[in-house]
Design a protein around this motif. Sequence first.
Motif, PDB file in Angstrom:
ATOM      1  N   PHE A   1      41.792  -3.035  24.974  1.00 22.35           N
ATOM      2  CA  PHE A   1      40.569  -3.149  24.204  1.00 22.35           C
ATOM      3  C   PHE A   1      39.879  -4.484  24.473  1.00 22.35           C
ATOM      4  O   PHE A   1      38.667  -4.532  24.715  1.00 22.35           O
TER       5      PHE A   1
ATOM      6  N   ILE B   1      36.015  -5.142  25.908  1.00 24.56           N
ATOM      7  CA  ILE B   1      34.976  -5.874  25.178  1.00 24.56           C
ATOM      8  C   ILE B   1      34.538  -7.100  25.964  1.00 24.56           C
ATOM      9  O   ILE B   1      33.356  -7.416  26.054  1.00 24.56           O
TER      10      ILE B   1
ATOM     11  N   ALA C   1      31.881  -4.177  27.063  1.00 20.16           N
ATOM     12  CA  ALA C   1      32.044  -2.814  26.533  1.00 20.16           C
ATOM     13  C   ALA C   1      31.227  -1.778  27.285  1.00 20.16           C
ATOM     14  O   ALA C   1      30.550  -0.946  26.680  1.00 20.16           O
TER      15      ALA C   1
ATOM     16  N   GLY D   1      30.594   1.166  24.581  1.00 20.88           N
ATOM     17  CA  GLY D   1      29.511   0.584  23.795  1.00 20.88           C
ATOM     18  C   GLY D   1      28.974   1.564  22.757  1.00 20.88           C
ATOM     19  O   GLY D   1      28.773   1.200  21.598  1.00 20.88           O
TER      20      GLY D   1
ATOM     21  N   LEU E   1      31.351   2.161  19.869  1.00 12.61           N
ATOM     22  CA  LEU E   1      31.329   1.078  18.887  1.00 12.61           C
ATOM     23  C   LEU E   1      30.239   1.334  17.857  1.00 12.61           C
ATOM     24  O   LEU E   1      30.463   1.216  16.649  1.00 12.61           O
ATOM     25  N   LYS E   2      29.059   1.666  18.360  1.00  8.27           N
ATOM     26  CA  LYS E   2      27.946   1.922  17.440  1.00  8.27           C
ATOM     27  C   LYS E   2      28.222   3.117  16.540  1.00  8.27           C
ATOM     28  O   LYS E   2      27.929   3.106  15.343  1.00  8.27           O
TER      29      LYS E   2
ATOM     30  N   LEU F   1      32.642   2.437  14.985  1.00  9.59           N
ATOM     31  CA  LEU F   1      33.047   1.158  14.416  1.00  9.59           C
ATOM     32  C   LEU F   1      32.032   0.623  13.402  1.00  9.59           C
ATOM     33  O   LEU F   1      32.387   0.188  12.309  1.00  9.59           O
ATOM     34  N   LYS F   2      30.769   0.676  13.780  1.00  9.04           N
ATOM     35  CA  LYS F   2      29.757   0.044  12.952  1.00  9.04           C
ATOM     36  C   LYS F   2      29.703   0.589  11.517  1.00  9.04           C
ATOM     37  O   LYS F   2      29.723  -0.190  10.565  1.00  9.04           O
TER      38      LYS F   2
ATOM     39  N   VAL G   1      32.686  -0.685   9.559  1.00  3.11           N
ATOM     40  CA  VAL G   1      32.625  -2.121   9.266  1.00  3.11           C
ATOM     41  C   VAL G   1      31.562  -2.395   8.194  1.00  3.11           C
ATOM     42  O   VAL G   1      31.791  -3.176   7.266  1.00  3.11           O
TER      43      VAL G   1
ATOM     44  N   ARG H   1      31.528  -9.526   6.781  1.00  2.00           N
ATOM     45  CA  ARG H   1      31.625  -9.307   8.233  1.00  2.00           C
ATOM     46  C   ARG H   1      32.399 -10.414   8.933  1.00  2.00           C
ATOM     47  O   ARG H   1      33.251 -10.165   9.782  1.00  2.00           O
TER      48      ARG H   1
ATOM     49  N   PHE I   1      35.807 -10.298  11.140  1.00  3.34           N
ATOM     50  CA  PHE I   1      35.948 -10.901  12.469  1.00  3.34           C
ATOM     51  C   PHE I   1      37.153 -11.830  12.528  1.00  3.34           C
ATOM     52  O   PHE I   1      37.921 -11.834  13.487  1.00  3.34           O
TER      53      PHE I   1
ATOM     54  N   TRP J   1      40.411  -9.913  12.654  1.00  5.72           N
ATOM     55  CA  TRP J   1      40.638  -9.373  14.000  1.00  5.72           C
ATOM     56  C   TRP J   1      41.074 -10.473  14.957  1.00  5.72           C
ATOM     57  O   TRP J   1      42.024 -10.331  15.714  1.00  5.72           O
TER      58      TRP J   1
END
Lengths: 208, 208
Positions: free
Chosen positions: A116, A120, A124, A128, A131-132, A135-136, A139, A161, A165, A168
């Motif tokens: 991963f 990234i 990505a 990409g 993610l949108k 993940l988005k 999150v 947020r 981060f 992670w």
Amino acid sequence: MAQIGTDEVETKPSRIQLRNRRKILDAALEVFSAHGFRGATLDQIARAAGLSKPNILYYFAGKEEIHVTLLTALMDTWLAPMREIDPDGEPLEELLRYVKRKLEMSRAYPRESRLFANEILQGAPMIGEGLKADLKPLVDRTAQLIERWASEGRLKPVDGRHLIFSIWATTQHYADFDAQVQVLMSGRDVHGDAVSFLDTLYRRMLAV
Amino acid sequence: MAQIGTDEVETKPSRIQLRNRRKILDAALEVFSAHGFRGATLDQIARAAGLSKPNILYYFAGKEEIHVTLLTALMDTWLAPMREIDPDGEPLEELLRYVKRKLEMSRAYPRESRLFANEILQGAPMIGEGLKADLKPLVDRTAQLIERWASEGRLKPVDGRHLIFSIWATTQHYADFDAQVQVLMSGRDVHGDAVSFLDTLYRRMLAV
DNA sequence: CACCTTTTTTACCAAATGGTAAAAGTACGA
DNA sequence: TCGTACTTTTACCATTTGGTAAAAAAGGTG
């Protein structure tokens, strides 16, 4: 024909197909996570899987398809711990449990973490969109939850947020930068100390 | 002859040499940090530098030498902020300043951060020794300093090495995982918020 | 067992890539 | 301006690499 094209009727994969696809993906995870996408070769993957290169290409349309398959499958596993944060639980406990589970995943699945990280780091290019799409929303929702907890006075004030981060970053660091960690921690119980360090860090950060 | 072998007398590099070596290294930083060592090609570097491929190889013995040159030069810059932690300063201030400087470097030099991250992810094949020789003594010393401060009651109790790891992880995250950060922070002032988030995080972690 | 489908191997190929040899061109001090 | 050392280009080359065609082998089922 084992490959499933867009127009074809999807038929149940045979036992051989399941076994070999699994062998290939496992070998590919090993090789991709160690050398990155461009650094990995089909020959390496084939050797690691115990199959010939053309045989690999019988099961997957190309190198990129193997990589994408790995990444999309990984995405789910990787996000599971965040999905399990309970909005009705005790805020600090929920978040500390999340940190612990992320750290445990870093230890148990370092190859996945590096795969991963590699993707990234390269911007990505292959996930990409994933993610949108996946993940988005997750999150956004979790950050909102954290800030609601904070506004209710159940956590110290915090940017949701950036908190995510930092969780992670600090947990994955032990897998992704293992080469560096090993040099600096020769002989120590890295994981055990990391567990208690991060527990302390986020407890002091968040506990009211 | 521009190349300096082990037996040769080192002569002062001409203006042309200085200019072209700098152009090559700058181009290589761009390309290596975007694609990793294996993913980068000499042709890409040559194009970015505005020189021909054989011309590149007139100044550097090979692809690997360019990479190693970048990494060793980088190491110094990268460690400078840690070297500047003042043992006689106010502990919390010194550490918060270190965090701020690391974060600022992540913002100002994302390519360097990614170059380094790529190398460590692959297991530090080229600077493994450099880590042991340069990084380890500095980290050992700094971790000891932090723990002395803590034992003197000027910081909360903390594991020095893991604190350093967490600072690296949280600050470099913004450069290394920028592709992800961008997706999740669309339109926000990422850097500004990161500065205050990390200040808060480490203040709560360390302030007595 | 005979037949058809799935799987694997053998023998390739074209493009990309790191690198070299040697000729051509350029800078610059005497 | 002449000659020498430095720089750049042109024309290659060997290897690696992702991928393909087609034949051979293996499975499975009536």
